[in-house]
Design an enzyme around this catalytic site. Structure first.
Site, PDB file in Angstrom:
ATOM      1  N   HIS A  30      45.879  30.458  44.888  1.00  0.00           N
ATOM      2  CA  HIS A  30      44.620  31.181  44.673  1.00  0.00           C
ATOM      3  C   HIS A  30      43.555  30.253  44.105  1.00  0.00           C
ATOM      4  O   HIS A  30      43.513  30.023  42.899  1.00  0.00           O
ATOM      5  CB  HIS A  30      44.849  32.330  43.695  1.00  0.00           C
ATOM      6  CG  HIS A  30      45.932  33.272  44.115  1.00  0.00           C
ATOM      7  ND1 HIS A  30      47.272  32.958  44.006  1.00  0.00           N
ATOM      8  CD2 HIS A  30      45.875  34.522  44.633  1.00  0.00           C
ATOM      9  CE1 HIS A  30      47.995  33.981  44.451  1.00  0.00           C
ATOM     10  NE2 HIS A  30      47.176  34.933  44.840  1.00  0.00           N
ATOM     11  N   HIS A  70      47.572  34.332  38.595  1.00  0.00           N
ATOM     12  CA  HIS A  70      47.332  33.742  39.931  1.00  0.00           C
ATOM     13  C   HIS A  70      46.401  32.535  39.846  1.00  0.00           C
ATOM     14  O   HIS A  70      46.361  31.722  40.752  1.00  0.00           O
ATOM     15  CB  HIS A  70      46.779  34.795  40.902  1.00  0.00           C
ATOM     16  CG  HIS A  70      45.455  35.364  40.499  1.00  0.00           C
ATOM     17  ND1 HIS A  70      45.332  36.314  39.505  1.00  0.00           N
ATOM     18  CD2 HIS A  70      44.197  35.126  40.937  1.00  0.00           C
ATOM     19  CE1 HIS A  70      44.048  36.638  39.363  1.00  0.00           C
ATOM     20  NE2 HIS A  70      43.338  35.925  40.220  1.00  0.00           N
ATOM     21  N   ASN A 180      33.687  38.183  37.975  1.00  0.00           N
ATOM     22  CA  ASN A 180      33.124  37.686  39.242  1.00  0.00           C
ATOM     23  C   ASN A 180      32.966  38.814  40.254  1.00  0.00           C
ATOM     24  O   ASN A 180      32.513  38.598  41.369  1.00  0.00           O
ATOM     25  CB  ASN A 180      33.971  36.542  39.808  1.00  0.00           C
ATOM     26  CG  ASN A 180      35.409  36.964  40.099  1.00  0.00           C
ATOM     27  OD1 ASN A 180      35.707  38.150  40.297  1.00  0.00           O
ATOM     28  ND2 ASN A 180      36.310  35.991  40.139  1.00  0.00           N
ATOM     29  N   HIS A 255      39.745  34.248  47.256  1.00  0.00           N
ATOM     30  CA  HIS A 255      40.635  34.659  46.162  1.00  0.00           C
ATOM     31  C   HIS A 255      42.022  34.046  46.290  1.00  0.00           C
ATOM     32  O   HIS A 255      42.536  33.480  45.322  1.00  0.00           O
ATOM     33  CB  HIS A 255      40.764  36.193  46.114  1.00  0.00           C
ATOM     34  CG  HIS A 255      41.994  36.656  45.384  1.00  0.00           C
ATOM     35  ND1 HIS A 255      42.020  36.888  44.034  1.00  0.00           N
ATOM     36  CD2 HIS A 255      43.273  36.877  45.827  1.00  0.00           C
ATOM     37  CE1 HIS A 255      43.246  37.244  43.684  1.00  0.00           C
ATOM     38  NE2 HIS A 255      44.015  37.253  44.741  1.00  0.00           N
ATOM     39  N   GLU A 386      53.249  53.034  25.345  1.00  0.00           N
ATOM     40  CA  GLU A 386      54.550  52.365  25.437  1.00  0.00           C
ATOM     41  C   GLU A 386      54.469  51.001  26.121  1.00  0.00           C
ATOM     42  O   GLU A 386      55.113  50.041  25.687  1.00  0.00           O
ATOM     43  CB  GLU A 386      55.560  53.260  26.178  1.00  0.00           C
ATOM     44  CG  GLU A 386      55.923  54.545  25.438  1.00  0.00           C
ATOM     45  CD  GLU A 386      54.859  55.647  25.578  1.00  0.00           C
ATOM     46  OE1 GLU A 386      53.935  55.497  26.406  1.00  0.00           O
ATOM     47  OE2 GLU A 386      54.950  56.660  24.865  1.00  0.00           O
ATOM     48  N   HIS A 448      62.836  64.765  29.592  1.00  0.00           N
ATOM     49  CA  HIS A 448      63.142  63.963  28.413  1.00  0.00           C
ATOM     50  C   HIS A 448      64.593  63.467  28.400  1.00  0.00           C
ATOM     51  O   HIS A 448      65.045  62.933  27.391  1.00  0.00           O
ATOM     52  CB  HIS A 448      62.871  64.778  27.137  1.00  0.00           C
ATOM     53  CG  HIS A 448      61.407  64.873  26.816  1.00  0.00           C
ATOM     54  ND1 HIS A 448      60.469  65.318  27.738  1.00  0.00           N
ATOM     55  CD2 HIS A 448      60.716  64.558  25.694  1.00  0.00           C
ATOM     56  CE1 HIS A 448      59.264  65.280  27.171  1.00  0.00           C
ATOM     57  NE2 HIS A 448      59.391  64.825  25.945  1.00  0.00           N
TER      58      HIS A 448
HETATM   59  C1  LIG Z   1      50.372  44.230  38.242  1.00  0.00           C
HETATM   60  C2  LIG Z   1      49.831  43.445  39.391  1.00  0.00           C
HETATM   61  N1  LIG Z   1      49.363  44.097  40.455  1.00  0.00           N
HETATM   62  C3  LIG Z   1      48.911  43.428  41.530  1.00  0.00           C
HETATM   63  C4  LIG Z   1      48.921  42.068  41.550  1.00  0.00           C
HETATM   64  C5  LIG Z   1      48.499  41.325  42.801  1.00  0.00           C
HETATM   65  N2  LIG Z   1      47.199  40.639  42.572  1.00  0.00           N
HETATM   66  C6  LIG Z   1      47.127  39.361  42.229  1.00  0.00           C
HETATM   67  S1  LIG Z   1      45.567  38.851  41.963  1.00  0.00           S
HETATM   68  C7  LIG Z   1      44.945  40.373  42.347  1.00  0.00           C
HETATM   69  C8  LIG Z   1      43.473  40.612  42.301  1.00  0.00           C
HETATM   70  C9  LIG Z   1      42.943  40.207  41.001  1.00  0.00           C
HETATM   71  O1  LIG Z   1      41.556  40.254  40.962  1.00  0.00           O
HETATM   72  P1  LIG Z   1      40.802  39.469  39.819  1.00  0.00           P
HETATM   73  O2  LIG Z   1      41.495  39.657  38.545  1.00  0.00           O
HETATM   74  O3  LIG Z   1      39.384  39.856  39.883  1.00  0.00           O
HETATM   75  O4  LIG Z   1      41.004  37.940  40.194  1.00  0.00           O
HETATM   76  P2  LIG Z   1      40.033  37.050  41.110  1.00  0.00           P
HETATM   77  O5  LIG Z   1      40.118  37.573  42.492  1.00  0.00           O
HETATM   78  O6  LIG Z   1      38.670  37.189  40.542  1.00  0.00           O
HETATM   79  O7  LIG Z   1      40.633  35.702  40.980  1.00  0.00           O
HETATM   80  C10 LIG Z   1      45.970  41.252  42.667  1.00  0.00           C
HETATM   81  C11 LIG Z   1      45.760  42.650  43.035  1.00  0.00           C
HETATM   82  C12 LIG Z   1      49.410  41.415  40.409  1.00  0.00           C
HETATM   83  N3  LIG Z   1      49.479  40.090  40.326  1.00  0.00           N
HETATM   84  N4  LIG Z   1      49.820  42.120  39.339  1.00  0.00           N
HETATM   85 MG   LIG Z   2      37.615  39.020  40.125  1.00  0.00          MG
END
Ligand SMILES: Cc1ncc(C[n+]2csc(CCOP(=O)(O)OP(=O)(O)O)c2C)c(N)n1
Ligand SMILES: [Mg+2]
Length: 637
Positions: A30, A70, A180, A255, A386, A448
């Site tokens: 990424h 990422h 962003n 991304h 939780e 529960h």
């Molecule tokens: C709990 C979870 N759900 C989904 C993902 C898959 N995922 C990785 S990055 C992303 C998008 C994140 O967007 P953003 O935080 O704005 O990062 P940017 O694109 O700006 O780098 C998703 C959905 C993940 N890593 N964790």
């Molecule tokens: Mg973003």
């Protein structure tokens, strides 16, 4: 230390180009978020963050969390440029390859300096709250910095954790939100239209904004953040995803995919780099990071690295309370008694419940409750949160020098599960107390009453699951949990009273499973049970033995611990020759399935459907959790 703006630009562009090269070479990863945060990251690292790359675990270091895991190429760029834990350019080139420390997402166990493993969005932010809370509770002066993105803000855990941090006016925490406005599917407003600034202000945070590509603007926000000590701070940093890439910046496409040869070359050209060269880092960038490292090293000189507190098991065992053999007691109550006794000998033990302390019985009575005004207590009101509780406990465990726990009803461990998984992956010694461990909850009914939870926790690698059968086992289990430093543990306790087992001594429980009752005789039946079901099996086995038949009961408070014993001990407790077995546990049959030797000669006293609302004694009859049924199952064999 202050650098000139055009110097910072050199460092930021070095990060951008390294990020783009890494993702291009791996053909995976990424680049967008990492490139977009390059200016902020360079400013943070070179002018604010106190870390000592030569001594990554220096105790006084600031804690930095990359919640958007990422964006790992950003982590590896910073770590390489600064020499953190000796991360080499070759390792950077090996991004995402098998066996390399530069894994797909940053992993705590791989590089010293990665405070917490991130990737599941939102959890890094909550662990950052835990790191900041630990610092407060230890009266430490270091700061916690969290870099996060739109995804972290959309995740529910951000609401839980940040509301909690606001309630505690958790100073020393700065969250830098890379706003962003782009996520994978497109513009962030496709799915989020709330006003983040107002949201955080309503939690009691201080919020500052900056242009994340303007160094003076970034410094303005960071200076304000550092000056604020009475509240957590959110810096909303407005940036462009993929900044530096001439045509792909500001698009969702940047991304999570390589720029491609053409765009990469155009990016390098635009930033004054030779498009023919890869992994070409200007000496000037290395020199800046080295200057900053030298400055922090000077500061760090007289301070040590954090060592895990040594747990003296013998000392703790000696603190265990004696329970009256004539008096049945719920293991949740015993758990509370034990925790209070052990808290004396283990000052690192701190924690709390998600608003269920009176039920979980986890309060450390001699010690206070922390509040925004006073962090000297050892009890925490996590609130009904939780998942954040679990992540915050993980952050506290990651900080070092504390043995934190969280607590709730066992059925709600499902809400904790994503963070339990991460603790297991990181090998953090987080501890969880889950009371109300089965359908014996009774009147509250199937919502529960845990059924599948125990099996699902047992299939999680590196997690120890304790289900004690009485007060004595409960005490011994706690000593085992505190002894453990390489991974998380949870203990499941009953709402209902259970008889005392005087035979359940700490040395036996320390083996995870042990022979509780053994009567020689013909055609023996082996009972393997946990928790409340141990008592049913014991009664049935005694009946069988009275009729002249062989019968053995193995109490198995911790399957994982038992499986770590040597093969000889395991075979001694569960002889291969004893094929006729009754496996008993008030939960899914899969929980103890591995102890079946031959399915044709195995009977399950388990709960493989949802429970029901009613007095627990009625439910026990209805569901077959009686000594008579245990005996009948044995006789079928
Ligand atoms: C709990 C979870 N759900 C989904 C993902 C898959 N995922 C990785 S990055 C992303 C998008 C994140 O967007 P953003 O935080 O704005 O990062 P940017 O694109 O700006 O780098 C998703 C959905 C993940 N890593 N964790
Ligand atoms: Mg973003």
């Amino acid at each position: 230390m202050k650098f000139k703006n055009d110097e910072l630009k050199v460092a930021a562009n070095a990060i951008r180009v390294l990020v783009a090269d890494m993702v291009e070479k791996a053909n995976s990863g990424h680049p967008g978020g990492a490139m977009g945060q390059a200016d902020v990251a360079a400013t943070l690292w070179l002018e604010y963050l106190k870390v000592n790359p030569a001594e990554p675990l220096w105790e006084g270091r600031d804690r930095l969390v990359f919640s958007g895991g990422h964006c790992s190429p950003l982590v590896y760029s910073l770590f390489h440029l600064s020499g953190m834990d000796g991360l080499s350019l070759d390792e950077v080139k090996n991004f995402r390859q098998f066996g390399s420390r530069t894994a797909g997402h940053p992993e705590r166990e791989l590089i010293r300096g990665i405070e917490v493993t991130t990737g599941p969005l939102g959890q890094g932010l909550a662990m950052g709250v835990g790191l900041a809370l630990a610092a407060k509770m230890k009266s430490a002066r270091n700061r916690t910095w969290v870099l996060c993105g739109d995804g972290d803000m959309e995740e529910g855990i951000s609401h839980e954790a940040c509301s909690f941090a606001g309630t505690l006016k958790l100073g020393g925490l700065t969250v830098v939100y890379d706003s962003n406005d782009i996520t994978i599917e497109g513009h962030a407003t496709l799915a989020m239209k709330d006003d983040t600034k107002k949201r955080f202000e309503s939690y009691g945070w201080k919020v500052f904004e900056c242009d994340g590509h303007d160094f003076d603007s970034i410094r303005g926000a960071f200076d304000a953040a550092v000056a604020e000590s009475g509240a957590p701070v959110l810096v909303i940093s407005h940036t462009h995803i993929g900044n530096g890439a001439p045509t792909k910046h500001d698009t969702a496409g940047v991304h999570g995919a390589p720029l491609g040869a053409e765009e990469l070359a155009a990016t390098k050209k635009a930033l004054g780099y030779d498009p023919e060269k890869s992994f070409d880092v200007p000496e000037e960038a290395y020199a800046m990071f080295a200057r900053r490292a030298a400055e922090v090293a000077e500061d760090a000189k007289d301070r040590g690295t954090s060592a895990a507190p040594a747990i003296d098991a013998a000392k703790l065992t000696a603190l265990l309370p004696a329970f009256d053999p004539a008096k049945a007691v719920a293991t949740r109550a015993a758990c509370g008694t034990v925790m209070n006794a052990l808290a004396e000998g283990c000052p690192e033990l701190v924690g709390g419940s998600a608003d269920l302390e009176p039920s979980n019985k986890t309060g450390l009575k001699k010690y206070g409750w922390i509040s925004a005004e006073d962090f000297s207590g050892r009890n925490i009101h996590f609130g009904i949160r939780e998942l954040a509780m679990t992540s915050i406990v993980n952050g506290m465990a990651a900080y070092g020098g504390l043995r934190p726990f969280g607590a709730t009803f066992f059925v709600f461990s499902d809400y904790c599960k994503p963070a339990i998984r991460l603790a297991s992956l990181m090998g953090l010694p987080s501890m969880f107390v889950f009371s109300h461990d089965s359908f014996y909850v009774g009147e509250d009914g199937p919502t529960h009453e845990p059924v599948e939870q125990i099996a699902s926790l047992r299939v999680t690698p590196n997690l120890d699951v304790y289900r004690p059968a009485d007060a004595n086992e409960t005490g011994a289990c706690w000593v085992e949990m505190l002894k453990r430093t390489e991974g998380p543990s949870c203990i499941l306790t009953t709402r209902q009273n259970l008889p005392i087992l005087p035979e359940a001594t700490p040395d036996k429980v320390a083996k995870g499973g042990y022979v509780l009752f053994d009567a020689k005789g013909d055609d023996p039946v082996l009972f393997v049970a946990t928790g409340s079901e141990v008592h049913l099996c014991l009664a049935a086995a005694k009946e069988l033995a009275a009729s002249g038949r062989g019968a053995r009961v193995v109490s198995m408070p911790c399957v994982e611990l038992f499986l770590r014993q040597d093969a000889a001990y395991q075979a001694e407790v569960l002889p291969a020759s004893m094929k006729k077995r009754v496996l008993a546990e008030a939960g899914s049959f899969q929980g103890l399935l591995r102890f079946a030797r031959d399915l044709d000669t195995t009977r399950f006293l388990t709960l493989d459907h949802f429970g029901a609302s009613g007095p627990y004694k009625v439910l026990a009859q209805e569901f077959g959790f009686t000594a008579e049924h245990a005996l009948a199952l044995a006789k079928e064999l």
